[in-house]
Scaffold this motif. Structure first.
Motif, PDB file in Angstrom:
ATOM      1  N   GLY A 160       0.834  -1.200   0.000  1.00 31.88           N
ATOM      2  CA  GLY A 160       0.000   0.000   0.000  1.00 31.88           C
ATOM      3  C   GLY A 160       0.866   1.245   0.000  1.00 31.88           C
ATOM      4  N   ASN A 161       1.607   1.440  -1.081  1.00 31.20           N
ATOM      5  CA  ASN A 161       2.653   2.469  -1.152  1.00 31.20           C
ATOM      6  C   ASN A 161       2.191   3.718  -1.904  1.00 31.20           C
ATOM      7  OD1 ASN A 161       2.588   1.607  -3.811  1.00 31.20           O
ATOM      8  ND2 ASN A 161       4.586   0.611  -3.761  1.00 31.20           N
ATOM      9  N   ASN A 162       3.166   4.504  -2.380  1.00 34.77           N
ATOM     10  CA  ASN A 162       2.838   5.748  -3.076  1.00 34.77           C
ATOM     11  C   ASN A 162       2.038   5.505  -4.352  1.00 34.77           C
ATOM     12  OD1 ASN A 162       5.017   4.554  -4.392  1.00 34.77           O
ATOM     13  ND2 ASN A 162       6.366   6.332  -4.215  1.00 34.77           N
ATOM     14  N   MET A 163       2.356   4.425  -5.079  1.00 36.02           N
ATOM     15  CA  MET A 163       1.584   4.089  -6.268  1.00 36.02           C
ATOM     16  C   MET A 163       0.139   3.774  -5.896  1.00 36.02           C
ATOM     17  SD  MET A 163       2.786   4.123  -9.389  1.00 36.02           S
ATOM     18  CE  MET A 163       1.780   2.854 -10.164  1.00 36.02           C
ATOM     19  N   CYS A 164      -0.036   3.021  -4.860  1.00 44.32           N
ATOM     20  CA  CYS A 164      -1.386   2.671  -4.400  1.00 44.32           C
ATOM     21  C   CYS A 164      -2.158   3.933  -4.013  1.00 44.32           C
ATOM     22  CB  CYS A 164      -1.291   1.707  -3.236  1.00 44.32           C
ATOM     23  SG  CYS A 164      -2.879   1.087  -2.643  1.00 44.32           S
ATOM     24  N   ASN A 165      -1.500   4.854  -3.313  1.00 40.76           N
ATOM     25  CA  ASN A 165      -2.149   6.111  -2.936  1.00 40.76           C
ATOM     26  C   ASN A 165      -2.618   6.884  -4.154  1.00 40.76           C
ATOM     27  OD1 ASN A 165      -1.561   5.512  -0.268  1.00 40.76           O
ATOM     28  ND2 ASN A 165       0.253   6.827  -0.188  1.00 40.76           N
ATOM     29  N   SER A 166      -1.764   6.961  -5.165  1.00 41.27           N
ATOM     30  CA  SER A 166      -2.133   7.696  -6.371  1.00 41.27           C
ATOM     31  C   SER A 166      -3.235   6.978  -7.141  1.00 41.27           C
ATOM     32  CB  SER A 166      -0.902   7.917  -7.263  1.00 41.27           C
ATOM     33  OG  SER A 166      -0.040   8.885  -6.696  1.00 41.27           O
ATOM     34  N   TYR A 167      -3.264   5.645  -7.073  1.00 43.13           N
ATOM     35  CA  TYR A 167      -4.370   4.912  -7.696  1.00 43.13           C
ATOM     36  C   TYR A 167      -5.689   5.223  -6.988  1.00 43.13           C
ATOM     37  CZ  TYR A 167      -2.911   2.094 -11.629  1.00 43.13           C
ATOM     38  OH  TYR A 167      -2.534   1.709 -12.894  1.00 43.13           O
ATOM     39  N   MET A 168      -5.654   5.417  -5.689  1.00 44.38           N
ATOM     40  CA  MET A 168      -6.871   5.788  -4.967  1.00 44.38           C
ATOM     41  C   MET A 168      -7.378   7.148  -5.439  1.00 44.38           C
ATOM     42  SD  MET A 168      -6.544   4.369  -1.055  1.00 44.38           S
ATOM     43  CE  MET A 168      -4.783   4.387  -0.732  1.00 44.38           C
ATOM     44  N   GLU A 169      -6.466   8.091  -5.604  1.00 45.28           N
ATOM     45  CA  GLU A 169      -6.858   9.402  -6.116  1.00 45.28           C
ATOM     46  C   GLU A 169      -7.427   9.290  -7.526  1.00 45.28           C
ATOM     47  OE1 GLU A 169      -4.149  12.673  -3.826  1.00 45.28           O
ATOM     48  OE2 GLU A 169      -3.349  11.870  -5.697  1.00 45.28           O
ATOM     49  N   ALA A 222       9.738  -4.394  -2.219  1.00 47.16           N
ATOM     50  CA  ALA A 222      10.569  -3.463  -1.437  1.00 47.16           C
ATOM     51  C   ALA A 222      10.992  -2.323  -2.345  1.00 47.16           C
ATOM     52  CB  ALA A 222      11.791  -4.167  -0.855  1.00 47.16           C
ATOM     53  N   SER A 223      10.464  -1.143  -2.094  1.00 42.92           N
ATOM     54  CA  SER A 223      10.793   0.015  -2.911  1.00 42.92           C
ATOM     55  C   SER A 223      12.130   0.616  -2.485  1.00 42.92           C
ATOM     56  CB  SER A 223       9.683   1.072  -2.789  1.00 42.92           C
ATOM     57  OG  SER A 223       8.455   0.567  -3.247  1.00 42.92           O
ATOM     58  N   MET A 224      12.562   1.629  -3.250  1.00 43.49           N
ATOM     59  CA  MET A 224      13.832   2.286  -2.948  1.00 43.49           C
ATOM     60  C   MET A 224      13.822   2.841  -1.523  1.00 43.49           C
ATOM     61  SD  MET A 224      15.700   5.234  -5.229  1.00 43.49           S
ATOM     62  CE  MET A 224      15.288   4.295  -6.689  1.00 43.49           C
ATOM     63  N   GLY A 225      14.860   2.517  -0.772  1.00 42.41           N
ATOM     64  CA  GLY A 225      14.945   2.938   0.620  1.00 42.41           C
ATOM     65  C   GLY A 225      14.446   1.881   1.589  1.00 42.41           C
ATOM     66  N   GLN A 226      13.902   0.773   1.048  1.00 38.68           N
ATOM     67  CA  GLN A 226      13.384  -0.298   1.906  1.00 38.68           C
ATOM     68  C   GLN A 226      14.177  -1.583   1.730  1.00 38.68           C
ATOM     69  OE1 GLN A 226       9.407  -0.399   0.291  1.00 38.68           O
ATOM     70  NE2 GLN A 226       8.628   1.085   1.764  1.00 38.68           N
ATOM     71  N   GLU A 228      16.630  -2.876   3.206  1.00 41.61           N
ATOM     72  CA  GLU A 228      16.966  -3.621   4.417  1.00 41.61           C
ATOM     73  C   GLU A 228      15.785  -4.475   4.885  1.00 41.61           C
ATOM     74  OE1 GLU A 228      14.979   0.104   5.682  1.00 41.61           O
ATOM     75  OE2 GLU A 228      16.538  -0.414   4.221  1.00 41.61           O
ATOM     76  N   GLU A 229      14.594  -4.200   4.366  1.00 34.88           N
ATOM     77  CA  GLU A 229      13.404  -4.963   4.734  1.00 34.88           C
ATOM     78  C   GLU A 229      13.124  -6.095   3.749  1.00 34.88           C
ATOM     79  OE1 GLU A 229      10.013  -2.396   5.167  1.00 34.88           O
ATOM     80  OE2 GLU A 229      11.233  -0.716   5.866  1.00 34.88           O
ATOM     81  N   GLN A 230      14.004  -6.303   2.787  1.00 34.54           N
ATOM     82  CA  GLN A 230      13.734  -7.224   1.681  1.00 34.54           C
ATOM     83  C   GLN A 230      13.300  -8.616   2.155  1.00 34.54           C
ATOM     84  OE1 GLN A 230      13.669  -6.581  -1.641  1.00 34.54           O
ATOM     85  NE2 GLN A 230      13.143  -8.703  -2.115  1.00 34.54           N
ATOM     86  N   LYS A 231      14.076  -9.220   3.037  1.00 32.89           N
ATOM     87  CA  LYS A 231      13.773 -10.585   3.480  1.00 32.89           C
ATOM     88  C   LYS A 231      12.439 -10.645   4.227  1.00 32.89           C
ATOM     89  CE  LYS A 231      17.392 -12.543   1.778  1.00 32.89           C
ATOM     90  NZ  LYS A 231      17.226 -13.456   0.602  1.00 32.89           N
ATOM     91  N   LEU A 232      12.212  -9.667   5.076  1.00 30.57           N
ATOM     92  CA  LEU A 232      10.959  -9.621   5.832  1.00 30.57           C
ATOM     93  C   LEU A 232       9.776  -9.454   4.889  1.00 30.57           C
ATOM     94  CD1 LEU A 232       9.807  -9.565   8.731  1.00 30.57           C
ATOM     95  CD2 LEU A 232       9.964  -7.065   8.636  1.00 30.57           C
ATOM     96  N   ARG A 233       9.941  -8.603   3.881  1.00 31.53           N
ATOM     97  CA  ARG A 233       8.865  -8.368   2.923  1.00 31.53           C
ATOM     98  C   ARG A 233       8.642  -9.592   2.035  1.00 31.53           C
ATOM     99  NH1 ARG A 233       7.073  -3.124   1.453  1.00 31.53           N
ATOM    100  NH2 ARG A 233       7.540  -1.605   3.075  1.00 31.53           N
ATOM    101  N   GLU A 234       9.683 -10.305   1.699  1.00 33.09           N
ATOM    102  CA  GLU A 234       9.513 -11.511   0.890  1.00 33.09           C
ATOM    103  C   GLU A 234       8.603 -12.509   1.587  1.00 33.09           C
ATOM    104  OE1 GLU A 234      13.327 -13.100  -0.036  1.00 33.09           O
ATOM    105  OE2 GLU A 234      13.870 -11.480  -1.418  1.00 33.09           O
ATOM    106  N   GLN A 235       8.741 -12.618   2.896  1.00 34.04           N
ATOM    107  CA  GLN A 235       7.882 -13.523   3.668  1.00 34.04           C
ATOM    108  C   GLN A 235       6.447 -13.008   3.712  1.00 34.04           C
ATOM    109  OE1 GLN A 235       9.724 -13.920   7.511  1.00 34.04           O
ATOM    110  NE2 GLN A 235      11.617 -14.803   6.702  1.00 34.04           N
ATOM    111  N   ALA A 236       6.290 -11.707   3.950  1.00 36.87           N
ATOM    112  CA  ALA A 236       4.950 -11.125   4.078  1.00 36.87           C
ATOM    113  C   ALA A 236       4.171 -11.161   2.760  1.00 36.87           C
ATOM    114  CB  ALA A 236       5.055  -9.687   4.583  1.00 36.87           C
TER     115      ALA A 236
END
Length: 304
Positions: A160-169, A222-226, A228-236
């Motif tokens: 639910g990132n910046n792209m998702c926000n702009s899709y809502m708009e 995992a977007s730019m700046g994230q 370090e969360e790559q492994k955690l996000r891969e699981q989620a």
């Protein structure tokens, strides 16, 4: 001078957005025919990049060149912004030397403050909260392939990132239904979900989102700046891959889009970009044409 900025999609009225998308397709046709259209000879765009990008830089730089103007690439290493000069001071100086500015950065407050002190139009090339330029390209691409998006169903699968926000708009402005499937802990901000509850629904699974969809869209886990969360996000996000099986749940003519860069085998299957309903390469090219239409609109508004 009617100074206009483009920081989110809501900086355009519905009429202006629709007209801009029509113009984007016209500019694409002109470019493909080899027509020379250079209304902005001598105009200069400043491109401020605190986040690097392939498509954003190339599309804006090529677009200004095709318009007869030029573009200057500015990184934090090249400006006083990287040495702590206040944004308002940089905006006052930079905008006196340029005709239009594009900023790709982290906090959305940065582009808002720069625009507040700028004497020329400012374009948001991406922030942590919004990516409106990509939505221009996505909307243009859908309309070119399928006609009006009004009344259609769009599925957002993933963060639910910046792209998702702009899709809502976009759903709010253009009148389509947006189904969002995100893992727990990675759903859009509640402020966006509440504001757009009339056209947005948070569903339980990717399958729920994809059912009877007219367009399926995703982004990297995992977007730019994230990183370090790559492994955690891969699981989620393990169950949130867009693949051929998920596409089969949508309408037969459902399109697939991805803003790129894509990580094959993660958020998409290894062959998803080759799916017959994938329009990712047209979507990427349309960054050029949609942004040219945007630049033309903003520079012409500044003449009024």
């Amino acid at each position: 001078m009617a100074l206009r900025h483009f920081l989110t999609l809501r900086d355009l009225t519905q009429f202006e957005l629709k007209q801009l998308l029509v113009r984007a397709s016209e500019l694409r046709q002109m470019q493909n025919k080899g027509e020379c259209y250079q209304p902005f000879s001598g105009k200069v765009m400043g491109m401020i990049f605190e986040k690097s990008s392939t498509r954003t830089r190339i599309s804006f730089e090529a677009g200004m060149s095709q318009f007869g103007g030029s573009a200057i690439f500015l990184s934090p290493r090249d400006t006083q912004l990287g040495r702590g000069e206040p944004i308002e001071d940089s905006a006052r100086v930079i905008s006196r030397m340029l005709d239009i500015v594009m900023i790709r950065t982290f906090g959305h407050d940065i582009v808002e403050k720069f625009a507040a002190y700028s004497s020329v139009p400012v374009i948001n090339g991406l922030t942590d909260d919004h990516h409106p330029c990509q939505l221009l390209a996505d909307l243009q691409t859908y309309i070119e392939h399928r006609g009006s998006i009004e009344g259609k169903t769009v599925a957002w699968i993933g963060d639910g990132n910046n792209m998702c926000n702009s899709y809502m708009e976009a759903a709010h402005i253009m009148g389509f239904k947006l189904n969002i499937a995100s893992p727990q802990g990675y759903t859009p901000k509640e402020e966006f979900l509440s504001e757009f509850s009339h056209c947005v629904e948070l569903v339980d699974t990717p399958e729920d989102a994809a059912a009877n969809a007219d367009l399926i869209v995703t982004d990297v886990w995992a977007s730019m700046g994230q990183e370090e969360e790559q492994k955690l996000r891969e699981q989620a996000f393990a169950n949130y891959q867009v693949n051929e099986q998920l596409m089969a749940l949508a309408h037969k003519d459902c399109l697939f889009m991805h803003c790129l860069p894509a990580h094959r085998g993660e958020e998409i299957s290894a062959t998803m970009l080759d799916h017959p309903n994938a329009v990712v390469w047209d979507e990427a090219e349309n960054r050029l044409h949609a942004q040219k239409a945007l630049v033309e609109f903003l520079l012409n508004q500044a003449k009024i």
